[in-house]
Design a protein around this motif. Structure first.
Motif, PDB file in Angstrom:
ATOM      1  N   LEU A  63     -16.626   7.208  -1.273  1.00 52.67           N
ATOM      2  CA  LEU A  63     -16.130   8.488  -0.864  1.00 52.67           C
ATOM      3  C   LEU A  63     -16.150   9.602  -1.545  1.00 52.67           C
ATOM      4  O   LEU A  63     -15.967   9.241  -2.984  1.00 52.67           O
ATOM      5  CB  LEU A  63     -14.794   8.300  -0.019  1.00 52.67           C
ATOM      6  N   SER A  64     -16.059  10.739  -1.246  1.00 52.01           N
ATOM      7  CA  SER A  64     -15.763  11.929  -2.208  1.00 52.01           C
ATOM      8  C   SER A  64     -14.252  11.839  -2.623  1.00 52.01           C
ATOM      9  O   SER A  64     -13.411  11.250  -1.971  1.00 52.01           O
ATOM     10  CB  SER A  64     -16.239  13.453  -1.507  1.00 52.01           C
ATOM     11  N   PHE A  65     -13.956  12.691  -3.606  1.00 50.35           N
ATOM     12  CA  PHE A  65     -12.601  12.600  -4.027  1.00 50.35           C
ATOM     13  C   PHE A  65     -11.658  13.111  -3.084  1.00 50.35           C
ATOM     14  O   PHE A  65     -10.612  12.484  -2.938  1.00 50.35           O
ATOM     15  CB  PHE A  65     -12.438  13.650  -5.510  1.00 50.35           C
ATOM     16  N   ALA A  66     -11.915  14.213  -2.168  1.00 51.83           N
ATOM     17  CA  ALA A  66     -11.022  14.395  -1.386  1.00 51.83           C
ATOM     18  C   ALA A  66     -10.683  13.480  -0.137  1.00 51.83           C
ATOM     19  O   ALA A  66      -9.557  13.420   0.312  1.00 51.83           O
ATOM     20  CB  ALA A  66     -11.551  15.998  -0.690  1.00 51.83           C
ATOM     21  N   SER A  67     -11.765  12.987   0.162  1.00 55.86           N
ATOM     22  CA  SER A  67     -11.669  11.516   1.382  1.00 55.86           C
ATOM     23  C   SER A  67     -10.926  10.609   0.554  1.00 55.86           C
ATOM     24  O   SER A  67      -9.908   9.821   1.295  1.00 55.86           O
ATOM     25  CB  SER A  67     -12.849  11.263   1.604  1.00 55.86           C
ATOM     26  N   LYS A  68     -11.157  10.156  -0.589  1.00 56.84           N
ATOM     27  CA  LYS A  68     -10.285   8.960  -1.448  1.00 56.84           C
ATOM     28  C   LYS A  68      -8.856   9.512  -1.469  1.00 56.84           C
ATOM     29  O   LYS A  68      -8.022   8.692  -1.266  1.00 56.84           O
ATOM     30  CB  LYS A  68     -10.724   9.063  -2.743  1.00 56.84           C
ATOM     31  N   ALA A  69      -8.437  10.816  -1.681  1.00 56.51           N
ATOM     32  CA  ALA A  69      -7.077  11.280  -1.903  1.00 56.51           C
ATOM     33  C   ALA A  69      -6.303  11.223  -0.671  1.00 56.51           C
ATOM     34  O   ALA A  69      -5.172  10.834  -0.581  1.00 56.51           O
ATOM     35  CB  ALA A  69      -7.335  12.764  -2.330  1.00 56.51           C
ATOM     36  N   VAL A  70      -7.023  11.465   0.593  1.00 54.84           N
ATOM     37  CA  VAL A  70      -6.002  11.287   1.761  1.00 54.84           C
ATOM     38  C   VAL A  70      -6.012   9.836   2.667  1.00 54.84           C
ATOM     39  O   VAL A  70      -5.269   9.608   3.152  1.00 54.84           O
ATOM     40  CB  VAL A  70      -6.556  12.102   2.961  1.00 54.84           C
ATOM     41  N   TYR A  71      -7.103   9.175   2.275  1.00 57.34           N
ATOM     42  CA  TYR A  71      -7.003   7.996   2.823  1.00 57.34           C
ATOM     43  C   TYR A  71      -6.410   6.704   2.389  1.00 57.34           C
ATOM     44  O   TYR A  71      -6.359   6.554   1.113  1.00 57.34           O
ATOM     45  CB  TYR A  71      -8.598   7.245   3.036  1.00 57.34           C
ATOM     46  N   TYR A  72      -5.504   6.047   3.249  1.00 60.71           N
ATOM     47  CA  TYR A  72      -4.921   5.035   3.005  1.00 60.71           C
ATOM     48  C   TYR A  72      -5.029   3.747   3.811  1.00 60.71           C
ATOM     49  O   TYR A  72      -5.050   3.966   5.041  1.00 60.71           O
ATOM     50  CB  TYR A  72      -3.300   4.910   2.640  1.00 60.71           C
ATOM     51  N   ASP A  73      -5.362   2.680   3.380  1.00 61.56           N
ATOM     52  CA  ASP A  73      -5.398   1.469   4.265  1.00 61.56           C
ATOM     53  C   ASP A  73      -4.177   1.279   5.084  1.00 61.56           C
ATOM     54  O   ASP A  73      -3.194   1.439   4.576  1.00 61.56           O
ATOM     55  CB  ASP A  73      -5.578   0.059   3.704  1.00 61.56           C
ATOM     56  N   PRO A  74      -4.218   1.165   6.367  1.00 60.86           N
ATOM     57  CA  PRO A  74      -2.748   1.039   6.986  1.00 60.86           C
ATOM     58  C   PRO A  74      -2.063  -0.189   6.483  1.00 60.86           C
ATOM     59  O   PRO A  74      -2.807  -1.299   6.091  1.00 60.86           O
ATOM     60  CB  PRO A  74      -3.228   0.774   8.613  1.00 60.86           C
ATOM     61  N   LEU A  95      -8.650   7.283  -7.976  1.00 59.58           N
ATOM     62  CA  LEU A  95      -9.043   8.530  -8.380  1.00 59.58           C
ATOM     63  C   LEU A  95      -9.607   9.102  -9.838  1.00 59.58           C
ATOM     64  O   LEU A  95      -9.990   9.801 -10.144  1.00 59.58           O
ATOM     65  CB  LEU A  95      -7.782   9.410  -7.981  1.00 59.58           C
ATOM     66  N   GLU A  96      -8.794   8.334 -10.503  1.00 62.78           N
ATOM     67  CA  GLU A  96      -9.345   8.284 -12.042  1.00 62.78           C
ATOM     68  C   GLU A  96     -10.537   7.545 -12.303  1.00 62.78           C
ATOM     69  O   GLU A  96     -10.842   7.692 -13.613  1.00 62.78           O
ATOM     70  CB  GLU A  96      -7.999   7.904 -12.993  1.00 62.78           C
ATOM     71  N   SER A  97     -11.112   6.892 -11.584  1.00 65.59           N
ATOM     72  CA  SER A  97     -12.408   6.001 -11.843  1.00 65.59           C
ATOM     73  C   SER A  97     -12.017   4.924 -12.994  1.00 65.59           C
ATOM     74  O   SER A  97     -12.542   4.798 -14.009  1.00 65.59           O
ATOM     75  CB  SER A  97     -13.424   6.851 -12.247  1.00 65.59           C
ATOM     76  N   ALA A  98     -10.649   4.466 -12.758  1.00 69.71           N
ATOM     77  CA  ALA A  98     -10.232   3.400 -13.796  1.00 69.71           C
ATOM     78  C   ALA A  98     -10.540   2.109 -13.312  1.00 69.71           C
ATOM     79  O   ALA A  98     -10.626   1.882 -12.378  1.00 69.71           O
ATOM     80  CB  ALA A  98      -8.570   3.751 -13.851  1.00 69.71           C
ATOM     81  N   LEU A 140      -0.385  13.164  -3.917  1.00 67.78           N
ATOM     82  CA  LEU A 140      -1.877  12.904  -4.242  1.00 67.78           C
ATOM     83  C   LEU A 140      -2.745  13.337  -3.066  1.00 67.78           C
ATOM     84  O   LEU A 140      -3.868  13.554  -3.305  1.00 67.78           O
ATOM     85  CB  LEU A 140      -2.326  11.432  -4.680  1.00 67.78           C
ATOM     86  N   GLN A 141      -2.176  13.150  -1.875  1.00 72.88           N
ATOM     87  CA  GLN A 141      -3.144  13.583  -0.721  1.00 72.88           C
ATOM     88  C   GLN A 141      -3.602  14.904  -0.617  1.00 72.88           C
ATOM     89  O   GLN A 141      -4.590  15.327  -0.135  1.00 72.88           O
ATOM     90  CB  GLN A 141      -2.460  13.202   0.404  1.00 72.88           C
ATOM     91  N   THR A 142      -2.887  15.956  -1.242  1.00 71.60           N
ATOM     92  CA  THR A 142      -3.179  17.349  -1.183  1.00 71.60           C
ATOM     93  C   THR A 142      -3.487  17.704  -2.530  1.00 71.60           C
ATOM     94  O   THR A 142      -3.741  18.988  -2.807  1.00 71.60           O
ATOM     95  CB  THR A 142      -1.690  18.060  -0.828  1.00 71.60           C
ATOM     96  N   LEU A 143      -3.790  16.757  -3.620  1.00 74.36           N
ATOM     97  CA  LEU A 143      -3.922  17.312  -5.112  1.00 74.36           C
ATOM     98  C   LEU A 143      -5.150  18.059  -4.726  1.00 74.36           C
ATOM     99  O   LEU A 143      -5.483  19.392  -5.277  1.00 74.36           O
ATOM    100  CB  LEU A 143      -4.183  15.956  -5.792  1.00 74.36           C
TER     101      LEU A 143
END
Ligand code: PLP
Length: 401
Positions: free
Chosen positions: A9-20, A76-79, A262-265
């Protein structure tokens, strides 16, 4: 979602998505307000046998709310892994405690966050760990400072408060040819603007109290790592030998607040960086201002490097007026912008670094760090840039700068 899918996913999508949450299916992560976790016979036996235990045991050693935040930051940090801690300074001190021993040597940039500089200059020397300060934008200075005892090279991706942007590739090449671990503080940029681990850095420390949280309502820190030069079990060491002993654990509530931040970063950084560019250009043309330091201006000494490493240039800028008292007057005369210590929030915040964050650093050393008395540091927020410009203009004219 599968890990591989998430990573694509792109950064913006990674930032908002959480597994339920698997149990309740809640979209947001539950907050585990528990400082203790029940043992079962197997865990008990593992602890008694001295095995490595990754289970929940006690709040200081970790909590499921924190693990969720750690996984998100690692993504998000590719860590390869991340450890959440109680503050940015806990990230710095927990990292030192894991890496350093008496006799080790550090090469650090002159200009770092004030408490980090003081740790290098005073506290670590008490433990027989010496630091040589250099300008990391000059690779020859770094090369000359390195010795056989050098364990770490340390710098900030955008330095506080000078906005200096050291070129990363030459530092990586030098450090790794000598088995030296590269640590950088990415607080001013945030992972949205640059992911230093993708550039070859080994360890990223960051104050999550700033852009990650983004709303001036939480203190936290992160350590994100890339294994490679580091021992394979370094994350385990960080948690169990360092964090657990030093005690700087993040609270579960703060972990949740940071997950939300982080979701709105991405949207905050995008907008705040744009406004910072607009404000930097305006201030640069203002007759009362001696100089503006912003990586996006062509006058910035590392503008070309910034274009490659931090192409959106960030939300932090510094400008200089006549002297220290004038700088304080301007900050105090601002109406919309706050005059306060911190940065990275939705509000625009100004400070005078020489007499606020760097007050304890002697004046000659401050000059060496390129911190001048008349400097005003601005963390640009989400206000309309036209209102910001009006506020700076009225403050500058009302103080007869
Ligand atoms: C604020 C800050 C820190 C320290 O973070 P805390 O969360 O306040 O402990 C470290 N580095 C930089 C660049 C900072 O701005």
């Amino acid at each position: 979602m599968k890990k591989e899918t998430k990573e694509k996913l792109s950064f913006a999508s990674k930032a908002v998505y959480y597994d339920p949450d698997p149990e309740s299916k809640s979209l947001n992560a539950p907050i585990y307000l528990s400082n203790n976790f029940q043992y079962d016979a197997e865990i008990y036996q593992q602890i008694v046998d001295g095995d490595r235990v990754e289970a929940n045991i006690y709040g200081r050693c970790g909590n499921p709310s924190e693990y969720k935040f750690e996984d998100q930051v690692a993504l998000l940090e590719s860590a390869d892994g991340c450890l959440a801690v109680a503050s940015g300074m806990a990230a710095v001190s927990t990292t030192w405690f894991a890496l350093l021993k008496t006799g080790d040597h550090i090469v650090s940039d002159w200009t770092t966050y004030s408490s980090t500089h003081e740790m290098f200059d005073h506290r670590l020397t008490d433990f027989g760990i010496e630091t040589t300060f250099v300008d990391t934008t000059d690779i020859e200075q770094v090369r000359q400072a390195v010795t056989d005892r050098t364990k770490i090279i340390y710098f900030e991706t955008i330095a506080n408060p000078t906005m200096q942007v050291p070129a990363i590739p030459p530092l990586v090449e030098l450090a790794h040819s000598r088995n030296i671990i590269l640590v950088c503080d990415n607080t001013f940029a945030s992972p949205y603007l640059i992911r230093p681990l993708e550039w070859g850095i080994d360890i990223v420390v960051e104050s999550a109290s700033k852009f990650m949280g983004g709303h001036n309502d939480v203190i936290g820190g992160i350590i994100a790592i890339k294994t490679g030069l580091l021992p394979a079990d370094f994350l385990h060491q960080l948690r169990w030998s360092s964090l657990t002993k030093l005690g700087g654990a993040l609270s579960p509530f703060n972990a949740w607040m940071l997950l939300r931040g982080l979701q709105t970063l991405p949207v905050r950084m995008e907008r705040q960086s744009k406004s910072a560019m607009t404000l930097a250009r305006h201030l640069d043309a203002h007759p009362a201002i001696q100089r503006v330091w912003y990586p996006g201006l062509t006058s910035h000494p590392q503008h070309d490097i910034a274009k490659q490493q931090i192409p959106k240039f960030g939300a932090m800028l510094t400008f200089e007026v006549e002297d220290g008292p004038a700088a304080v007057k301007v900050c105090a005369a601002l109406e919309l912008c706050a005059f306060a210590a911190s940065l990275g929030s939705v509000r625009t915040i100004t400070q005078v670094p020489a007499t606020m964050a760097f007050l304890d650093v002697p004046p000659e050393q401050r000059e060496r760090m390129n911190i001048h008395d008349g400097m005003i540091r601005v963390s640009v927020g989400l206000e309309d840039p036209d209102d910001l410009i009006r506020d700076f203009d009225q403050a500058l004219s009302n103080t007869h700068c």
